[in-house]
Write a protein that holds these residues in place. Structure first.
Motif, PDB file in Angstrom:
ATOM      1  N   ASN A  92       0.834  -1.203   0.000  1.00 41.67           N
ATOM      2  CA  ASN A  92       0.000   0.000   0.000  1.00 41.67           C
ATOM      3  C   ASN A  92       0.875   1.261   0.000  1.00 41.67           C
ATOM      4  N   ALA A  93       0.211   2.408   0.047  1.00 40.94           N
ATOM      5  CA  ALA A  93       0.938   3.683  -0.052  1.00 40.94           C
ATOM      6  C   ALA A  93       1.939   3.871   1.073  1.00 40.94           C
ATOM      7  N   ALA A  94       1.638   3.354   2.258  1.00 42.76           N
ATOM      8  CA  ALA A  94       2.562   3.501   3.385  1.00 42.76           C
ATOM      9  C   ALA A  94       3.841   2.698   3.148  1.00 42.76           C
ATOM     10  N   HIS A  95       3.705   1.484   2.641  1.00 41.01           N
ATOM     11  CA  HIS A  95       4.890   0.695   2.279  1.00 41.01           C
ATOM     12  C   HIS A  95       5.757   1.463   1.273  1.00 41.01           C
ATOM     13  N   LYS A  96       5.104   2.019   0.271  1.00 38.51           N
ATOM     14  CA  LYS A  96       5.834   2.706  -0.799  1.00 38.51           C
ATOM     15  C   LYS A  96       6.502   3.984  -0.295  1.00 38.51           C
ATOM     16  N   THR A  97       5.831   4.678   0.622  1.00 38.03           N
ATOM     17  CA  THR A  97       6.421   5.901   1.182  1.00 38.03           C
ATOM     18  C   THR A  97       7.685   5.579   1.974  1.00 38.03           C
ATOM     19  N   LYS A 123       3.851  12.157  24.570  1.00 40.66           N
ATOM     20  CA  LYS A 123       4.595  12.712  25.690  1.00 40.66           C
ATOM     21  C   LYS A 123       5.895  13.284  25.138  1.00 40.66           C
ATOM     22  N   GLU A 124       6.760  13.714  26.010  1.00 40.76           N
ATOM     23  CA  GLU A 124       8.003  14.328  25.548  1.00 40.76           C
ATOM     24  C   GLU A 124       8.753  13.384  24.611  1.00 40.76           C
ATOM     25  N   ASN A 125       9.131  13.895  23.457  1.00 43.04           N
ATOM     26  CA  ASN A 125       9.864  13.154  22.432  1.00 43.04           C
ATOM     27  C   ASN A 125       9.045  12.063  21.738  1.00 43.04           C
ATOM     28  N   LEU A 126       7.756  11.924  22.085  1.00 40.98           N
ATOM     29  CA  LEU A 126       6.918  10.922  21.428  1.00 40.98           C
ATOM     30  C   LEU A 126       5.650  11.577  20.904  1.00 40.98           C
ATOM     31  N   THR A 127       5.483  11.540  19.590  1.00 40.37           N
ATOM     32  CA  THR A 127       4.289  12.085  18.944  1.00 40.37           C
ATOM     33  C   THR A 127       3.401  10.931  18.507  1.00 40.37           C
ATOM     34  N   VAL A 128       2.180  10.897  19.018  1.00 41.53           N
ATOM     35  CA  VAL A 128       1.235   9.843  18.658  1.00 41.53           C
ATOM     36  C   VAL A 128       0.282  10.366  17.586  1.00 41.53           C
ATOM     37  N   ILE A 129       0.159   9.612  16.512  1.00 38.91           N
ATOM     38  CA  ILE A 129      -0.710   9.975  15.387  1.00 38.91           C
ATOM     39  C   ILE A 129      -1.794   8.907  15.280  1.00 38.91           C
ATOM     40  N   GLY A 130      -3.002   9.250  15.678  1.00 40.99           N
ATOM     41  CA  GLY A 130      -4.082   8.276  15.729  1.00 40.99           C
ATOM     42  C   GLY A 130      -4.761   8.074  14.387  1.00 40.99           C
ATOM     43  N   LYS A 131      -4.014   7.569  13.429  1.00 36.52           N
ATOM     44  CA  LYS A 131      -4.550   7.348  12.085  1.00 36.52           C
ATOM     45  C   LYS A 131      -4.042   6.018  11.532  1.00 36.52           C
ATOM     46  N   THR A 132      -4.621   5.615  10.414  1.00 37.42           N
ATOM     47  CA  THR A 132      -4.134   4.422   9.740  1.00 37.42           C
ATOM     48  C   THR A 132      -2.743   4.674   9.182  1.00 37.42           C
ATOM     49  N   ALA A 133      -2.088   3.615   8.753  1.00 39.72           N
ATOM     50  CA  ALA A 133      -0.723   3.743   8.244  1.00 39.72           C
ATOM     51  C   ALA A 133      -0.642   4.686   7.051  1.00 39.72           C
ATOM     52  N   THR A 134      -1.543   4.537   6.078  1.00 39.06           N
ATOM     53  CA  THR A 134      -1.444   5.342   4.854  1.00 39.06           C
ATOM     54  C   THR A 134      -1.741   6.813   5.110  1.00 39.06           C
ATOM     55  N   GLU A 135      -2.605   7.117   6.083  1.00 31.81           N
ATOM     56  CA  GLU A 135      -2.905   8.505   6.409  1.00 31.81           C
ATOM     57  C   GLU A 135      -1.891   9.071   7.398  1.00 31.81           C
ATOM     58  N   GLY A 136      -1.548   8.287   8.390  1.00 32.81           N
ATOM     59  CA  GLY A 136      -0.638   8.771   9.420  1.00 32.81           C
ATOM     60  C   GLY A 136       0.756   9.060   8.907  1.00 32.81           C
ATOM     61  N   ILE A 137       1.193   8.315   7.902  1.00 34.95           N
ATOM     62  CA  ILE A 137       2.553   8.525   7.406  1.00 34.95           C
ATOM     63  C   ILE A 137       2.672   9.878   6.712  1.00 34.95           C
ATOM     64  N   LYS A 138       1.572  10.422   6.227  1.00 36.19           N
ATOM     65  CA  LYS A 138       1.594  11.769   5.640  1.00 36.19           C
ATOM     66  C   LYS A 138       1.903  12.805   6.724  1.00 36.19           C
ATOM     67  N   ASP A 139       1.279  12.620   7.887  1.00 35.87           N
ATOM     68  CA  ASP A 139       1.556  13.526   9.000  1.00 35.87           C
ATOM     69  C   ASP A 139       3.010  13.403   9.443  1.00 35.87           C
ATOM     70  N   PHE A 140       3.505  12.179   9.457  1.00 35.85           N
ATOM     71  CA  PHE A 140       4.888  11.963   9.846  1.00 35.85           C
ATOM     72  C   PHE A 140       5.847  12.679   8.890  1.00 35.85           C
ATOM     73  N   ILE A 141       5.584  12.581   7.615  1.00 31.63           N
ATOM     74  CA  ILE A 141       6.444  13.259   6.623  1.00 31.63           C
ATOM     75  C   ILE A 141       6.454  14.772   6.888  1.00 31.63           C
ATOM     76  N   ASN A 142       5.297  15.343   7.175  1.00 29.96           N
ATOM     77  CA  ASN A 142       5.231  16.781   7.451  1.00 29.96           C
ATOM     78  C   ASN A 142       6.019  17.138   8.720  1.00 29.96           C
ATOM     79  N   GLU A 143       6.024  16.247   9.687  1.00 26.96           N
ATOM     80  CA  GLU A 143       6.725  16.501  10.954  1.00 26.96           C
ATOM     81  C   GLU A 143       8.255  16.526  10.775  1.00 26.96           C
ATOM     82  N   ILE A 144       8.761  15.703   9.879  1.00 26.43           N
ATOM     83  CA  ILE A 144      10.217  15.587   9.767  1.00 26.43           C
ATOM     84  C   ILE A 144      10.806  16.435   8.650  1.00 26.43           C
ATOM     85  N   ARG A 145       9.979  17.153   7.929  1.00 23.84           N
ATOM     86  CA  ARG A 145      10.495  18.010   6.859  1.00 23.84           C
ATOM     87  C   ARG A 145      11.281  19.167   7.443  1.00 23.84           C
TER      88      ARG A 145
END
Length: 224
Positions: A66-71, A202-224
């Motif tokens: 799926n898209a998360a694997h490919k990302t 919590k400190e140093n841990l960001t929890v994203i309550g989404k599925t893999a394909t949606e949540g990984i988009k948020d992760f990409i935005n966080e690390i840009r």
């Protein structure tokens, strides 16, 4: 280049159509987990166990990354990416990831019942009477409950060198895999993607309550 370590579980592959096996009652495909994923279960009813994994193997041939694997695969352009997965499918590899450690074995591999190192590539059904070249019965190359996790020390070493940790699609309930996040340095950025997260931010841990394909988009935005 920063080292991104990714821990993945069944939720990573759920959107590809692979079932997460264990439901709310603790059953795998309607079976008590110990009857289909333990040495005792195999000794008691090998036909049931072999057919359980035959069905998983057949299903794996019908699905795609799926898209998360490919990302994750594309992130190798910008990071050193190490994936440590509890999943026994090959979807990370098919998506293009080049460094994948399978903690719990692989569906497309088999080994004989006498030697855990006798691993061969295997995509067909295994039944009683399916043997290796030496005439020894084959079994799935899967780490069952109660068996050692042979790649766990390797996984610890990988986590100890992480600059960023990403956890996707795991309940963090299955040990020893769930303990790996504690082997990373305390001050690195950590992210956890799951539609029903078992822990809170919590400190140093960001929890994203989404599925893999949606949540990984948020992760990409966080690390840009």
């Amino acid at each position: 280049m920063k080292h991104l370590v990714v821990l993945t579980g069944a939720g990573m592959s759920a959107e590809s159509g692979l079932k997460t096996f264990r439901d709310e009652n603790g059953l795998w495909e309607g079976h008590d987990v110990m009857k289909v994923a333990s040495p005792q279960g195999f000794a008691s009813n090998p036909n049931l166990v072999l057919e359980f994994y035959n069905q998983r193997r057949r299903q794996l041939k019908t699905v795609q990354p799926n898209a998360a694997h490919k990302t994750l695969a594309k992130l190798e352009n910008n990071f050193k990416v190490s994936i440590i997965t509890q999943n026994v499918d090959d979807l990370h590899e098919r998506a293009g990831s080049s460094n994948v450690t399978h903690l719990h074995g692989e569906l497309f591999k088999a080994r004989n019942i006498a030697d855990e190192t006798s691993v061969v590539h295997w995509e067909d059904d295994i039944i009683l009477g399916t043997t290796d070249k030496n005439g020894i019965q084959l079994r799935p190359h899967i780490v069952w409950f109660g068996e050692d996790v042979p790649l766990f020390e390797k996984a610890i070493s990988i986590c100890q060198t992480a600059d960023i940790l990403l956890i996707i699609g795991t309940s963090l309930q299955v040990y020893p895999a769930a303990s790996l996040m504690h082997y990373t340095a305390q001050n690195i950025s950590k992210f956890y993607i799951d539609p029903k997260p078992s822990i809170a931010s919590k400190e140093n841990l960001t929890v994203i309550g989404k599925t893999a394909t949606e949540g990984i988009k948020d992760f990409i935005n966080e690390i840009r």
